[in-house]
Scaffold this motif. Sequence first.
Motif, PDB file in Angstrom:
ATOM      1  N   ASP A 292      20.250  -3.028  37.471  1.00 12.92           N
ATOM      2  CA  ASP A 292      19.504  -4.022  36.245  1.00 12.92           C
ATOM      3  C   ASP A 292      19.684  -3.387  34.653  1.00 12.92           C
ATOM      4  O   ASP A 292      20.314  -3.944  34.048  1.00 12.92           O
ATOM      5  N   VAL A 293      18.855  -2.649  34.647  1.00 14.46           N
ATOM      6  CA  VAL A 293      18.986  -1.948  33.680  1.00 14.46           C
ATOM      7  C   VAL A 293      20.320  -1.269  33.632  1.00 14.46           C
ATOM      8  O   VAL A 293      20.312  -1.452  32.110  1.00 14.46           O
ATOM      9  N   LEU A 294      21.237  -1.267  33.994  1.00 17.20           N
ATOM     10  CA  LEU A 294      22.417  -0.274  33.906  1.00 17.20           C
ATOM     11  C   LEU A 294      23.593  -1.351  33.506  1.00 17.20           C
ATOM     12  O   LEU A 294      23.807  -1.318  32.718  1.00 17.20           O
ATOM     13  N   LYS A 295      23.414  -2.718  33.881  1.00 13.03           N
ATOM     14  CA  LYS A 295      24.184  -4.059  34.227  1.00 13.03           C
ATOM     15  C   LYS A 295      23.624  -4.495  32.232  1.00 13.03           C
ATOM     16  O   LYS A 295      24.489  -4.902  31.500  1.00 13.03           O
ATOM     17  N   VAL A 296      22.542  -4.047  32.429  1.00 14.23           N
ATOM     18  CA  VAL A 296      21.597  -4.918  30.690  1.00 14.23           C
ATOM     19  C   VAL A 296      22.610  -3.708  30.201  1.00 14.23           C
ATOM     20  O   VAL A 296      22.534  -4.272  28.504  1.00 14.23           O
ATOM     21  N   ILE A 297      22.372  -2.365  29.684  1.00 13.94           N
ATOM     22  CA  ILE A 297      23.049  -1.512  28.867  1.00 13.94           C
ATOM     23  C   ILE A 297      24.779  -2.000  28.342  1.00 13.94           C
ATOM     24  O   ILE A 297      25.482  -1.430  27.737  1.00 13.94           O
ATOM     25  N   ALA A 298      25.198  -2.136  30.063  1.00 16.85           N
ATOM     26  CA  ALA A 298      27.169  -2.297  29.473  1.00 16.85           C
ATOM     27  C   ALA A 298      26.876  -3.539  29.323  1.00 16.85           C
ATOM     28  O   ALA A 298      27.977  -3.694  28.392  1.00 16.85           O
ATOM     29  N   ASN A 304      32.547   0.136  30.571  1.00 18.09           N
ATOM     30  CA  ASN A 304      32.361  -0.212  31.536  1.00 18.09           C
ATOM     31  C   ASN A 304      31.436   0.874  32.469  1.00 18.09           C
ATOM     32  O   ASN A 304      32.134   1.996  32.424  1.00 18.09           O
ATOM     33  N   ILE A 305      30.829   0.529  33.220  1.00 16.19           N
ATOM     34  CA  ILE A 305      29.654   1.150  33.986  1.00 16.19           C
ATOM     35  C   ILE A 305      29.922   1.063  35.020  1.00 16.19           C
ATOM     36  O   ILE A 305      29.418  -0.165  36.096  1.00 16.19           O
ATOM     37  N   VAL A 306      30.169   2.238  36.190  1.00 12.95           N
ATOM     38  CA  VAL A 306      30.560   2.477  37.467  1.00 12.95           C
ATOM     39  C   VAL A 306      29.174   2.776  38.300  1.00 12.95           C
ATOM     40  O   VAL A 306      29.470   3.778  37.966  1.00 12.95           O
ATOM     41  N   VAL A 307      28.957   1.635  38.856  1.00 17.04           N
ATOM     42  CA  VAL A 307      27.329   2.988  39.620  1.00 17.04           C
ATOM     43  C   VAL A 307      27.701   2.672  41.097  1.00 17.04           C
ATOM     44  O   VAL A 307      28.392   2.120  41.798  1.00 17.04           O
ATOM     45  N   THR A 312      19.577   4.378  43.895  1.00 16.70           N
ATOM     46  CA  THR A 312      18.961   2.262  44.489  1.00 16.70           C
ATOM     47  C   THR A 312      17.457   3.097  43.158  1.00 16.70           C
ATOM     48  O   THR A 312      17.434   3.662  42.907  1.00 16.70           O
ATOM     49  N   GLY A 313      16.785   1.873  44.062  1.00 17.15           N
ATOM     50  CA  GLY A 313      14.841   2.619  43.405  1.00 17.15           C
ATOM     51  C   GLY A 313      14.955   1.996  42.068  1.00 17.15           C
ATOM     52  O   GLY A 313      16.330   1.216  41.849  1.00 17.15           O
ATOM     53  N   SER A 314      13.912   1.796  41.860  1.00 18.25           N
ATOM     54  CA  SER A 314      13.174   0.614  40.172  1.00 18.25           C
ATOM     55  C   SER A 314      12.709   1.239  39.434  1.00 18.25           C
ATOM     56  O   SER A 314      12.527   2.788  39.630  1.00 18.25           O
ATOM     57  N   VAL A 315      12.408   0.503  38.320  1.00 18.90           N
ATOM     58  CA  VAL A 315      11.462   1.666  36.646  1.00 18.90           C
ATOM     59  C   VAL A 315      11.377   0.998  36.153  1.00 18.90           C
ATOM     60  O   VAL A 315      11.783  -0.400  36.183  1.00 18.90           O
ATOM     61  N   THR A 316      10.243   1.571  35.562  1.00 21.49           N
ATOM     62  CA  THR A 316       9.677   0.619  34.323  1.00 21.49           C
ATOM     63  C   THR A 316       9.588   1.289  33.554  1.00 21.49           C
ATOM     64  O   THR A 316       8.998   2.736  33.371  1.00 21.49           O
ATOM     65  N   ILE A 317      10.841   1.303  32.532  1.00 25.11           N
ATOM     66  CA  ILE A 317      10.827   1.103  30.958  1.00 25.11           C
ATOM     67  C   ILE A 317      10.385   0.547  29.891  1.00 25.11           C
ATOM     68  O   ILE A 317      10.310   0.155  29.666  1.00 25.11           O
ATOM     69  N   GLY A 318       9.755   1.491  28.774  1.00 23.91           N
ATOM     70  CA  GLY A 318       9.538   0.342  26.997  1.00 23.91           C
ATOM     71  C   GLY A 318       9.686   1.168  25.972  1.00 23.91           C
ATOM     72  O   GLY A 318       9.143   2.053  25.818  1.00 23.91           O
ATOM     73  N   LEU A 319      11.454   0.992  25.473  1.00 19.52           N
ATOM     74  CA  LEU A 319      11.600   2.140  24.507  1.00 19.52           C
ATOM     75  C   LEU A 319      12.242   0.471  22.972  1.00 19.52           C
ATOM     76  O   LEU A 319      12.577   0.145  23.944  1.00 19.52           O
ATOM     77  N   GLY A 343      37.591   7.793  29.402  1.00 18.35           N
ATOM     78  CA  GLY A 343      38.193   7.102  28.440  1.00 18.35           C
ATOM     79  C   GLY A 343      35.987   5.941  28.337  1.00 18.35           C
ATOM     80  O   GLY A 343      35.317   6.724  27.591  1.00 18.35           O
ATOM     81  N   SER A 344      36.798   4.464  28.730  1.00  9.38           N
ATOM     82  CA  SER A 344      35.738   3.719  27.933  1.00  9.38           C
ATOM     83  C   SER A 344      34.716   3.316  29.756  1.00  9.38           C
ATOM     84  O   SER A 344      33.982   2.759  29.887  1.00  9.38           O
ATOM     85  N   VAL A 345      35.374   4.293  30.684  1.00 13.76           N
ATOM     86  CA  VAL A 345      34.886   4.002  32.472  1.00 13.76           C
ATOM     87  C   VAL A 345      33.435   4.646  32.637  1.00 13.76           C
ATOM     88  O   VAL A 345      33.597   5.905  32.200  1.00 13.76           O
ATOM     89  N   ILE A 346      32.231   4.774  32.464  1.00 12.07           N
ATOM     90  CA  ILE A 346      31.219   5.510  32.455  1.00 12.07           C
ATOM     91  C   ILE A 346      30.592   5.221  34.162  1.00 12.07           C
ATOM     92  O   ILE A 346      30.679   4.040  34.932  1.00 12.07           O
ATOM     93  N   SER A 347      31.175   6.467  34.937  1.00  9.82           N
ATOM     94  CA  SER A 347      30.455   6.528  36.097  1.00  9.82           C
ATOM     95  C   SER A 347      29.142   6.720  36.367  1.00  9.82           C
ATOM     96  O   SER A 347      29.145   7.961  36.056  1.00  9.82           O
ATOM     97  N   VAL A 348      28.066   6.559  37.260  1.00  7.13           N
ATOM     98  CA  VAL A 348      26.518   6.500  37.412  1.00  7.13           C
ATOM     99  C   VAL A 348      26.780   7.129  39.184  1.00  7.13           C
ATOM    100  O   VAL A 348      27.021   6.127  39.715  1.00  7.13           O
TER     101      VAL A 348
END
Length: 735
Positions: A292-298, A304-307, A312-319, A343-348
């Motif tokens: 979900d965090v990666l989707k927010v950044i996208a 275009n972010i391909v995950v 998997t897993g969760s994260v707690t972040i405050g930036l 190009g404009s595609v980021i694979s994670v």
Amino acid sequence: MMKKYTLGFWLGCCVWLLGNASSALAATAALNQIQTVDVTTLPGGRLNIQMQLSQSLNSVPTSFTLTNPPRIVFDMPNTHNAMGKNVVAVNQGVLKTVQVVQAGDRSRVVLNLAQAVPHQLQMKDHGLQVGLDHETADTAPTVANKRFVEPEKVPTAHRIQNIEFMRGRNGEGRIVVDLSDNNMGINVKNVGKTVVVDVANAELPEHLQRRLNVINFNTPVLFVDALHQRNQTQIVIEPQGDWEQSTYQTDRKLVVDIRPLVKDPNKLIQGSKQGYAGEKLSLNFQRVDVRDVLKVIADFTGKNIVVSDAVTGSVTIGLKDVPWDQALDVIMKSKGLDMRVNGSVISVAPAEEFAAKEKAQLTAEMERETLETLRTEVFSLKYQKAGDFRNMLLGGGAGATTGSSGGSTQAGGRLNRILSPRGSVTFDARTNTIFVQDTAKKLEEIQAIINKVDVAVKQVMIESRMVIASNTFSKALGARFGITQTGTPGSNTNATISGTLGNRFTQISATGVATQGTRNGSIQTATNNGSVLTSSDGQPDLMSNLPVNNAFGSVALSLLKLSANMLLNLELSALEADARGKVISSPRVTTANQQKARIAQGVEIPYQTATSSGATAVSFKRAELSLEVTPQITPDQKIIMDLDVRKDSRGEETSGGVAINTQNVQTQVLVGNGETVVLGGIYEQVSRKGLDKVPFFGDLPIVGYAFKRTTKQEDKTELLIFITPKIQDDSLSLN
């Protein structure tokens, strides 16, 4: 759980906020005030931003634009922000927000855009109107226009005072233009591959109308042309390669920076050499899924972010207010993830997954290389020798050198071999052609290598000047003293004075009779009847004989003691010589880059030597002026030279032969193209003083000068060696 992210951009305005806040509040009543900001959408997608002020402006504010991220920035002096807020959210068309930053008695307005578009600033009654066009700056008639100051309506005498170029700390080319005042109309735009700066109604002095060749500064800028057309001055900046531009004006200085752009295919944001350059955002998540965090950044960046499914897993972040590429990097490092940018595609995906895929891909390529059909390609070389290039492909060593034209070698197992293990190469020296048999991928690599190495080698002309300056001074003073019997006592003999110049003498007696003749080093006197009195052997009876050798002049005095019929003879001789000379030797030679060259001029001096059989043989020694140099051109157009400069001359002859006087310098120097460097100098000074005298008599006051000879000699010699290298390149002659 709460999700929040905002945009932040201050453009270095934090420095302004260090001003005295209390002083600014005290002067608020006397300053102009920004009261409201209204945005209106016009037909065609254009926007009109109307800023209502409490007072009218004296002139259009200074403005400039940024392209990454897209921004329009202008300063309003003597203006206070009275809106009660610093950020106005718009989100209409290309305009996202309007930010107003207060610093002392000045306000900076920042328009945050979705993309770069042309803009116009215009004063309207008690307000300022900013117009934004719908079409992007890339398709507009004038690309990336940057209007700093609109020209005044009343024409004034504007003038360009100076144009300078310098290299910045990070390799950027910086053009600094000194203006006569800060109210000049300036427009900066990109035209093709050049940057053009137009200064309206400005004079350009004749000595500034020129082309600056700045290749040697090793920046993206090649040339800077300053032109004057009618009432307008135009500065054309010609860069090379990948670059980015920024322009700003401070008071009466206009600065244009052309920075090198280093592209990294794995980098998210291009244009910054170090650090992160993404648009700033704030993230505040508690135990949220990484996907979900990666989707927010996208969504925020439009990327275009391909995950991968393995993420998997969760994260707690405050930036708060960090570049989005830095935020993405922090998230991936915390979860052991990696990314690949295409190009404009980021694979994670997890780093192990990328490593396994790349390993499998390399294994498949190696297997395909062993089974792939070989192809034969013919390459014609222009400057490189076919035999040398063949050895380079084979990596040198055994089997890599053959003396016959057209020889073929097929070998494998070399660590530095460019060809594949199955590849082979042969060449034809007559046509300077090589024939390579290998896989298609290797053939492409070889073609790329040929494009790099098969080029014309630059040549360097090295001029050497050896200057030998000499200054010699000598001075000598001598005397001859003696007594001569003149004849029978009581004869009427008078004193005479004679002087000489060279080998001639002239004598005048007391009776007025003059006698002339030729002298051979003797003192001669004459009586009143003109006869010359000498001793029986033709020489005077000398008590002291210390004359100056090769004297330029002498004075002789003869005195007669009547009672004894004795003649007292005294001759004084003097010499003073001052000579100055200069010998300039200037050998010069032209050679290719990294190729040794030698030029020499001189003579061979013969001398005799004894052989083992007892006979004599003639041998030779060289005495020559020579210059031996190996130049190396650096990427920033400087020259490293290994130098051996020698100047020999014939010396004294000895029993073993002839001595050679040698002056030699061996060194390595780094010199700029066309610059002159002094390699070294030899300064020699010789001082000599001599005194020859008759014991006791030479020490007597005044009279002692007749019994001694003094000499003084001062010789000064200095050798200086100058070297001037010049790269023989056609592109450098355009200056």
